[in-house]
Design an enzyme around this catalytic site. Structure first.
Site, PDB file in Angstrom:
ATOM      1  N   TYR A  65      32.389 -43.448  35.448  1.00  7.61           N
ATOM      2  CA  TYR A  65      32.475 -44.462  36.509  1.00  7.61           C
ATOM      3  C   TYR A  65      31.665 -44.020  37.721  1.00  7.61           C
ATOM      4  CZ  TYR A  65      34.706 -47.600  39.941  1.00  7.61           C
ATOM      5  OH  TYR A  65      34.949 -48.538  40.917  1.00  7.61           O
ATOM      6  N   CYS A  66      30.798 -44.903  38.213  1.00  3.89           N
ATOM      7  CA  CYS A  66      30.024 -44.665  39.433  1.00  3.89           C
ATOM      8  C   CYS A  66      29.196 -43.383  39.272  1.00  3.89           C
ATOM      9  CB  CYS A  66      30.967 -44.619  40.633  1.00  3.89           C
ATOM     10  SG  CYS A  66      30.145 -44.524  42.240  1.00  3.89           S
ATOM     11  N   LEU A  67      29.299 -42.458  40.214  1.00  3.52           N
ATOM     12  CA  LEU A  67      28.544 -41.210  40.135  1.00  3.52           C
ATOM     13  C   LEU A  67      28.934 -40.404  38.899  1.00  3.52           C
ATOM     14  CD1 LEU A  67      26.583 -39.171  41.318  1.00  3.52           C
ATOM     15  CD2 LEU A  67      28.369 -38.430  42.900  1.00  3.52           C
ATOM     16  N   GLY A 117      29.482 -41.708  36.063  1.00  3.32           N
ATOM     17  CA  GLY A 117      28.684 -42.282  34.992  1.00  3.32           C
ATOM     18  C   GLY A 117      27.260 -41.777  35.001  1.00  3.32           C
ATOM     19  N   MET A 171      30.357 -47.440  33.764  1.00  2.00           N
ATOM     20  CA  MET A 171      30.928 -48.501  34.584  1.00  2.00           C
ATOM     21  C   MET A 171      30.383 -48.402  36.012  1.00  2.00           C
ATOM     22  SD  MET A 171      34.920 -48.648  33.292  1.00  2.00           S
ATOM     23  CE  MET A 171      35.394 -47.190  34.244  1.00  2.00           C
TER      24      MET A 171
END
Length: 617
Positions: free
Chosen positions: A348-350, A352, A376
């Protein structure tokens, strides 16, 4: 899969991970790895008195909330010089000023004569300052329209000019918006009909309560105090309450294994890699919208990393530390809890972005432990990374590096302020009016509690991220090396599931979509309604949700984001069941759930979820 084959895969995985850096897994992996030195940052100083310069710049950064005055001056001068040599644009702006004045005059005459007139200027989609019906009455409507008319003119004035750097045009426009917002009539009690009405109805009590709120906020800001999580949202009881066990801990992360919610589970576990810019429990909020709790209920053994909140003593933590002692360490532990099983990894985010780096390096090294990769709201290419690019250039990054050199980390207010400034009309000014002039307390929700439970960023890692990944865009430029060798996203053979959100201003969906441009694997793309957080937390049953989904098979030609968007109609509901069905199609049939940890293999349970790192302030 046969037991022999699983055993061979587990043995191979352990061999590949045997030489991890400090705190790495070994065949005799302890449950708790003591803190170790992450490495030393190469000196950037070019002369013997560089420390003096860096100290001065660090103090300047604190005074400017981390914004570089040099970058601002450069943007203004670039804009002014190009505007000065553009008489045609000046004439156009003069004509626009006259046209806006005439539109305002017609509206004013109609309003003063008691006639209904359509407002010539409308607020932006995120501007909630004008929602009170009093803004439709005279004279408040005139003040509102005058402000919005000035905002419209400045938006035209800071539009692109031939020769003007696009970033400088956007930066000047951003600064003008900030300056205009300070003088908005919505901020001043005599000009705001909602404040006037509230003061009349409460006999001024709202102003007294607002003054108390202001004093409380000022004390916390000056003392740099971190507000505790309210008891009504206690961690481990209300938020981050999905049952589980911490099965591994080192100085960088805790690994949580969640208790099964079904009689049998899929043989492939799921590893969730959250961003460390905030705490992991954005994915485990209240029970009704817990992404982790929902996934456990789908019959998966779920593991999640809970990152530490770094201190100045951890200033030398690097991106490579997060990869090796975070993701690879977690995979090693999972391989011992569930021997031989391949892992569905979700970033998720960083988190990811780091997962994509780790997956590319694993593919290059023929490490096939990943059954699939889900990203994501995570970017791998940062050429179109949205409004955060306003805060990034050489001057800005150097200033932040000097500030982090002084204190060892990027602190919470310095990060949250940048995110709030992008939506200042709503996140700063509307909140200030509600809290200080209307006397309304901040009513916490699970999301706002998480937003306020901020973390720090270690100096070395954040510098590497800002320079190498964000500003220099090395991942997709073929210039990002892992263990001395460049990685390529196209090496990833594991199927991918990529999620972007329509109104994301941190990871714009068109930027997230670029994963399809730089990979060749089987890929499913989803674009869902909502922002960076709300679009991901789109649980089944959530009202007014929709998503678009498309499949890109191996070998298919690339389709641009706008063409893709137009070709895939929105579907009502949550995207979560689509992801679950996609995982199910790539997973085996149900098996008995594994025990918590691997006590017979040196990994005894260390305590209940959510662990200890989530409580670090």
């Amino acid at each position: 899969m046969s037991g022999r084959r699983r055993g061979q895969r587990a043995k191979t995985a352990r061999t590949r991970a045997a030489d991890l850096s400090a705190g790495a897994a070994t065949p005799n992996l302890p449950a708790v790895v003591p803190p170790g030195r992450a490495g030393t940052t190469p000196p950037r100083d070019a002369h013997r008195h560089a420390a003096v310069d860096r100290s001065v710049m660090a103090n300047l950064a604190r005074a400017t909330a981390g914004l570089s005055p040099h970058a601002m001056i450069d943007a203004w001068s670039d804009w002014a010089l190009h505007m000065a040599r553009a008489p045609g644009r000046q004439m156009e702006l003069a004509e626009r000023a006259g046209a806006n004045w005439l539109r305002l005059s017609r509206f004013a005459l109609s309003a003063l004569s008691g006639k209904d007139a359509e407002k010539p200027f409308l607020p932006g989609p995120h501007d909630t300052r004008w929602s009170h019906p009093g803004w439709d009455a005279t004279p408040f409507a005139l003040w509102q329209q005058g402000f919005l008319g000035a905002q419209d003119w400045w938006q035209a004035a800071t539009a692109d000019l031939p020769g003007l750097r696009k970033q400088n045009a956007e930066r000047v426009g951003f600064m003008v918006r900030q300056l205009l917002d300070t003088v908005s009539p919505a901020n001043f009690p005599p000009l705001n009909p909602e404040i006037i009405a509230r003061t009349r109805d409460t006999a001024g009590r709202n102003l007294v309560e607002g003054a108390a709120h202001f004093a409380d906020d000022a004390v916390h800001v000056l003392a740099q105090e971190h507000r505790p999580v309210p008891e009504a949202f206690a961690l481990g009881k209300v938020l981050a309450a999905t049952p589980g066990t911490v099965v591994f801990r080192n100085d960088l992360m805790e690994l949580i294994q969640y208790a099964p919610a079904t009689e049998r589970v899929r043989p492939e576990p799921v590893l969730i890699v959250p961003a460390w810019i905030m705490k992991y429990y954005i994915l485990d909020l209240s029970r009704q919208n817990s992404f982790i709790g929902w996934l456990v209920g789908q019959g998966y053994t779920v593991f999640c990393i809970s990152w530490c909140n770094p201190t100045a003593a951890q200033a030398d933590l690097s991106l490579e530390d997060y990869r090796t002692r975070g993701i690879l360490q977690a995979l090693e532990v999972i391989g011992r809890v569930v021997p031989g099983a391949r892992v569905h990894a979700n970033g998720y985010c960083l988190g990811g972005t780091l997962l994509a780096i780790a997956a590319a390096a694993m593919a290059r090294d023929h490490d096939d432990r990943l059954a699939s990769v889900t990203l994501m709201a995570a970017q791998v290419d940062f050429a179109e990374a949205g409004e955060l690019l306003l805060f990034l250039d050489e001057s800005q990054v150097a200033l932040l590096e000097d500030m982090m050199w002084s204190q060892g980390f990027l602190d919470r207010p310095q990060m949250s302020g940048a995110f709030a400034a992008i939506r200042s009309e709503d996140l700063i000014w509307s909140r200030a009016v509600r809290r200080y002039w209307l006397g309304e307390p901040d009513l916490p929700t699970d999301m706002t509690v998480w937003v306020n439970d901020t973390t720090r960023m270690p100096a070395r890692m954040h510098s590497e991220y800002l320079r190498g990944i964000f500003m220099e865009n090395r991942i997709t430029a073929g210039r990002f090396a892992v263990e001395g060798r460049v990685i390529a996203l196209k090496d990833i053979a594991a199927p991918m599931f990529v999620v972007g959100t329509e109104s994301d201003h941190i990871a714009p969906w068109r930027s997230v979509y670029k994963t399809a441009l730089f990979t060749d694997c089987d890929l499913v793309m989803v674009v869902t309604r909502g922002g960076h957080n709300s679009g991901i937390l789109s649980e089944p049953g959530h009202p007014r949700r929709h998503y678009r989904i498309g499949h890109r098979p191996v070998g298919a030609h690339y389709i641009g984001p706008d063409a893709w968007f137009a070709a895939h109609a929105p579907r009502p509901g949550s995207w979560w069941p689509e992801w679950a069905a996609w995982l199910d199609a790539r997973s085996g049939s149900g098996v008995a759930s594994p025990e918590a940890g691997a006590p017979r293999d040196g990994l005894p349970p260390l305590g209940p979820a959510p662990g200890t790192y989530v409580f670090q302030g």
